[in-house]
Design an enzyme around this catalytic site. Structure first.
Site, PDB file in Angstrom:
ATOM      1  N   PRO A 209      21.370  -3.295  20.045  1.00  0.00           N
ATOM      2  CA  PRO A 209      20.289  -3.889  19.257  1.00  0.00           C
ATOM      3  C   PRO A 209      19.674  -2.872  18.292  1.00  0.00           C
ATOM      4  CG  PRO A 209      19.915  -4.175  21.621  1.00  0.00           C
ATOM      5  CD  PRO A 209      21.096  -3.294  21.474  1.00  0.00           C
ATOM      6  N   THR A 214      21.894  -7.224  11.220  1.00  0.00           N
ATOM      7  CA  THR A 214      21.315  -8.226  10.333  1.00  0.00           C
ATOM      8  C   THR A 214      21.220  -7.690   8.916  1.00  0.00           C
ATOM      9  OG1 THR A 214      19.990  -8.865  12.222  1.00  0.00           O
ATOM     10  CG2 THR A 214      19.373  -9.810  10.111  1.00  0.00           C
ATOM     11  N   HIS A 430       6.561  20.525  37.983  1.00  0.00           N
ATOM     12  CA  HIS A 430       7.691  19.589  37.894  1.00  0.00           C
ATOM     13  C   HIS A 430       8.399  19.744  36.543  1.00  0.00           C
ATOM     14  CE1 HIS A 430       9.594  15.659  39.032  1.00  0.00           C
ATOM     15  NE2 HIS A 430       9.820  15.641  37.728  1.00  0.00           N
ATOM     16  N   GLU A 431       7.621  19.734  35.470  1.00  0.00           N
ATOM     17  CA  GLU A 431       8.225  19.810  34.136  1.00  0.00           C
ATOM     18  C   GLU A 431       8.854  21.171  33.885  1.00  0.00           C
ATOM     19  OE1 GLU A 431       8.793  17.231  32.462  1.00  0.00           O
ATOM     20  OE2 GLU A 431       7.541  15.957  33.715  1.00  0.00           O
TER      21      GLU A 431
HETATM   22  P1  ADP Z   1      20.177  -5.707  14.593  1.00  0.00           P
HETATM   23  O1  ADP Z   1      20.455  -6.953  13.847  1.00  0.00           O
HETATM   24  O2  ADP Z   1      21.359  -4.819  14.737  1.00  0.00           O
HETATM   25  O3  ADP Z   1      19.481  -5.889  15.903  1.00  0.00           O
HETATM   26  P2  ADP Z   1      18.450  -5.206  12.369  1.00  0.00           P
HETATM   27  O4  ADP Z   1      19.405  -5.276  11.265  1.00  0.00           O
HETATM   28  O5  ADP Z   1      17.594  -6.402  12.598  1.00  0.00           O
HETATM   29  O6  ADP Z   1      19.179  -4.827  13.726  1.00  0.00           O
HETATM   30  O7  ADP Z   1      17.547  -3.930  12.173  1.00  0.00           O
HETATM   31  C1  ADP Z   1      16.193  -3.905  12.437  1.00  0.00           C
HETATM   32  C2  ADP Z   1      15.484  -2.947  11.515  1.00  0.00           C
HETATM   33  O8  ADP Z   1      15.889  -1.613  11.785  1.00  0.00           O
HETATM   34  C3  ADP Z   1      15.816  -3.168  10.079  1.00  0.00           C
HETATM   35  O9  ADP Z   1      14.944  -4.071   9.488  1.00  0.00           O
HETATM   36  C4  ADP Z   1      15.671  -1.770   9.465  1.00  0.00           C
HETATM   37  O10 ADP Z   1      14.338  -1.535   9.108  1.00  0.00           O
HETATM   38  C5  ADP Z   1      16.007  -0.844  10.612  1.00  0.00           C
HETATM   39  N1  ADP Z   1      17.388  -0.348  10.543  1.00  0.00           N
HETATM   40  C6  ADP Z   1      18.342  -0.518  11.462  1.00  0.00           C
HETATM   41  N2  ADP Z   1      19.483   0.102  11.115  1.00  0.00           N
HETATM   42  C7  ADP Z   1      19.262   0.665   9.921  1.00  0.00           C
HETATM   43  C8  ADP Z   1      20.074   1.449   9.041  1.00  0.00           C
HETATM   44  N3  ADP Z   1      21.339   1.747   9.328  1.00  0.00           N
HETATM   45  N4  ADP Z   1      19.519   1.880   7.893  1.00  0.00           N
HETATM   46  C9  ADP Z   1      18.240   1.579   7.604  1.00  0.00           C
HETATM   47  N5  ADP Z   1      17.435   0.857   8.392  1.00  0.00           N
HETATM   48  C10 ADP Z   1      17.913   0.396   9.544  1.00  0.00           C
END
Ligand code: ADP
Length: 607
Positions: A209, A214, A430-431
């Site tokens: 994730p 996206t 601990h740390e």
């Molecule tokens: P996924 O669909 O893989 O869960 P998203 O595309 O929704 O992740 O990414 C969430 C947010 O994380 C994006 O809106 C962006 O701000 C940031 N992000 C993630 N990967 C990148 C990347 N490779 N370059 C720039 N921003 C990123």
């Protein structure tokens, strides 16, 4: 890219309709109801009204044993019971009352039926429909209750020049290269058609994730300047069987009309999970139908229609094989967690949107944020900007960024957590125990920062280790050194206080996981050699491991794991006993300052 939404009717529209119906009801039914208002009076009143000559119309209903009459003006209708009174007719005559056959007009049976039950039913249905639509809308999907409705509810983005481009997605070069071919195809399909090549119909983006799946899909649409339909897998799953399938149909219908275009289905595992062949549980019918419809649609259009389906998932292994076979999602593009250079690039991309001090060392931040996803890095930059604002500064500094890494990893500082003095000493030892064991084993990464300020995540303190470059392989010695480092915290408590606390639970979990992986996944034990004893599922979501061996072997594995962890625990104890003066010195230093850097730590250690 701009999202285009179908305009919704405002709430006031429905209110007006209900009001109109109510007004109509008033207009039609109220006069009739008023007419039916009959005042009941006693026989004495009737007699005296007769004597005073106040009776207008009169009707004797012998069968009902009642007399119905009106006043002279005929505005009010009265009713009274009948008494044995033979002179009544004569007296009424002489008082000037008129005898009438039917004072109260019978309404037509049709109208009375309409008013008494058709109208309420119509009203009830209308109100019911209104409420159910409202509920359906609030439960997601504007047409959830409209059987066979004609809108898929997909978010539609139209082409625009300010859309996301590949340059906005940092790192992920392999994924971008892979997708560039699709952009090229959308630009100039004829080049491909001439040679007879057809594009893959579907491309599956797989990865953990927040790695930008996206974003990549949007960037493909942005680069190719085509429309982009986006829908999440879970949006297809509906309350009623058949609804999801109809949404899929509508989505593809819309897409074909808008071709060339991109259809993006996020979290496709929500509908694309493996179908279980056995007992058909009613609960899965809907998902299966939706999946079948998706497969049918994908088969139904030619590779050259200009509709390309991108889908994202972080559990590729759970997808139905029918979905990943050639002709459907036949191309798989891995979108992995960014490496060091990728993390630096992502930080830079997001830092473009904020004001950052000149001297910020992005590489250093990227090193500290090892293992962070793109989304987490974006969050780190934003947290840093918020921190700068909170402190009334105009630009974001290196310190803001380092602190925000900790916020994202460990939560905010918990200012009001009050540790007893004894607890604070325990945490300090601990740390330092972790850091000292790490530093004394040559194979361990150096520490970056140690802190005993409690965090909102519940951590009372932590040691931040930093890998110098990208690590793809780990040797057996390195794994074992890591286990020893993890046991170092508890070992320090033992060495100094002779009593142990609950503070090591997370260390224990991690150490056990590593030890188990060493034996079961990496084949690093003499006893089991290179035999796979565990398989990893959900590799992008933390990697659950499931054992694949007999119960007998399992108990042997357990014994080996215990042995391994114990050996490393003893190694950590030995290191700390050998360096107990340094342990005390460092713990005291940490206790007083609460946060120390890796350099301070090394200076004291080497002094
Ligand atoms: P996924 O669909 O893989 O869960 P998203 O595309 O929704 O992740 O990414 C969430 C947010 O994380 C994006 O809106 C962006 O701000 C940031 N992000 C993630 N990967 C990148 C990347 N490779 N370059 C720039 N921003 C990123």
């Amino acid at each position: 890219m701009h999202e285009v939404k179908t305009p919704k009717r405002p709430l006031i529209f429905y209110y007006i309709i209900v009001m109109l119906i109510l007004a109509l009801f008033n207009f039609l039914a109220m006069p009739w109801l008023a007419e039916r208002q009959i005042k009941e009076v006693d026989y004495g009143t009737f007699m005296s009204m007769t004597e005073r000559g106040e009776i207008g119309l009169v009707e004797v209903r012998a069968s009902e044993n009642q007399i119905v009459f009106t006043d002279k003006e005929q505005t009010t209708v009265y009713e009274t019971g009948m008494m044995p009174d033979p002179d009544l007719t004569g007296r009424l005559y002489s008082s000037g009352a008129q005898f009438s056959g039917q004072i109260i007009k019978q309404t037509s049976p049709l109208l009375s039926a309409l008013l008494s039950w058709v109208l309420p039913i119509v009203l009830m249905i209308a109100v019911g429909q209104f409420i159910s639509r409202r509920i359906a809308r609030s439960m997601g999907g504007p047409n959830a209750m409209m059987f066979g409705g004609d809108k898929s509810g997909a978010k539609v983005y139209v082409q625009s020049s300010d859309g996301i481009k590949f340059s906005d997605v940092a790192g992920e070069d392999e994924a971008k290269d892979n997708l560039k071919e699709i952009v090229e195809y959308l630009h100039d399909p004829s080049k491909y058609k001439e040679i007879g090549a057809s594009m893959p119909k579907g491309v599956l983006l797989v990865g953990p994730p927040g790695t930008g799946k996206t974003m990549l899909a949007k960037a493909v649409a942005g680069e190719a300047q085509v429309s982009f339909f986006s829908m999440s897998g879970s949006e297809f799953v509906e309350m009623f069987v058949g609804m999801g399938a109809s949404k899929v149909r509508d989505l593809f219908k819309q897409a074909k009309e808008k071709a060339p275009c991109i259809v993006f289905i996020d979290e496709i595992d929500a509908i694309g999970k493996k179908r279980d062949g056995g007992i058909a549980g009613g609960g899965n019918d809907e998902r299966e139908q939706t999946l079948n419809q998706l497969l049918t649609e994908m088969d139904g259009f030619e590779g050259n229609t200009g509709v390309i389906i991108l889908a994202a998932t972080n559990r590729p292994e759970s997808l139905d094989p029918a979905l990943t076979r050639p002709g459907r999602f036949d191309r798989r593009v891995p979108v992995e967690l960014p490496d060091l250079a990728g993390r630096e690039a992502i930080l830079r991309v997001h830092a473009r949107k904020i004001k950052v001090a000149e001297d910020v060392d992005y590489l250093q931040i990227a090193r500290m944020a090892s293992g962070a996803s793109g989304a987490e890095l974006a969050n780190i930059v934003n947290e840093a900007a918020l921190r700068a604002v909170r402190q009334g500064r105009q630009v974001v500094t290196q310190e803001d960024l380092t602190e925000s890494i900790e916020v994202v990893i460990a939560g905010y500082q918990k200012k009001n957590a009050i540790l007893t003095d004894r607890e604070k000493w325990t945490v300090a030892y601990h740390e330092i125990g972790h850091a000292l064991v790490a530093a004394k084993q040559t194979n361990s990464a150096p520490v970056q920062k140690i802190t005993i300020i409690p965090r909102t995540s519940g951590a009372l303190g932590y040691t931040m280790q930093v890998e110098e470059g990208n690590r793809y392989l780990m040797t057996r010695e390195e794994i074992e050194a890591k286990i020893a480092t993890l046991t170092g915290g508890r070992a320090a408590e033992e060495v100094r206080f002779g009593v142990i606390s609950t503070g090591a639970s997370n260390d224990i979990e991690q150490a056990t996981k590593l030890a188990r992986a060493e034996i079961c996944q990496y084949g690093m034990s003499d006893e089991f050699d290179m035999v796979a004893l565990e398989t990893v599922t959900n590799q992008y979501l933390g990697g659950d491991a499931s054992l694949v061996c007999s119960a007998e072997t399992q108990s042997k594995i357990d014994a080996r794991v215990v042995e391994l962890v114990k050996r490393q625990h003893e190694k950590a104890l030995a290191i700390l006993r050998d360096n107990s003066a340094k342990l005390d010195e460092l713990a005291k230093y940490l206790y007083e300052r609460e946060t120390i850097t890796g350099e301070e730590f090394m200076r004291i250690l080497n002094s």
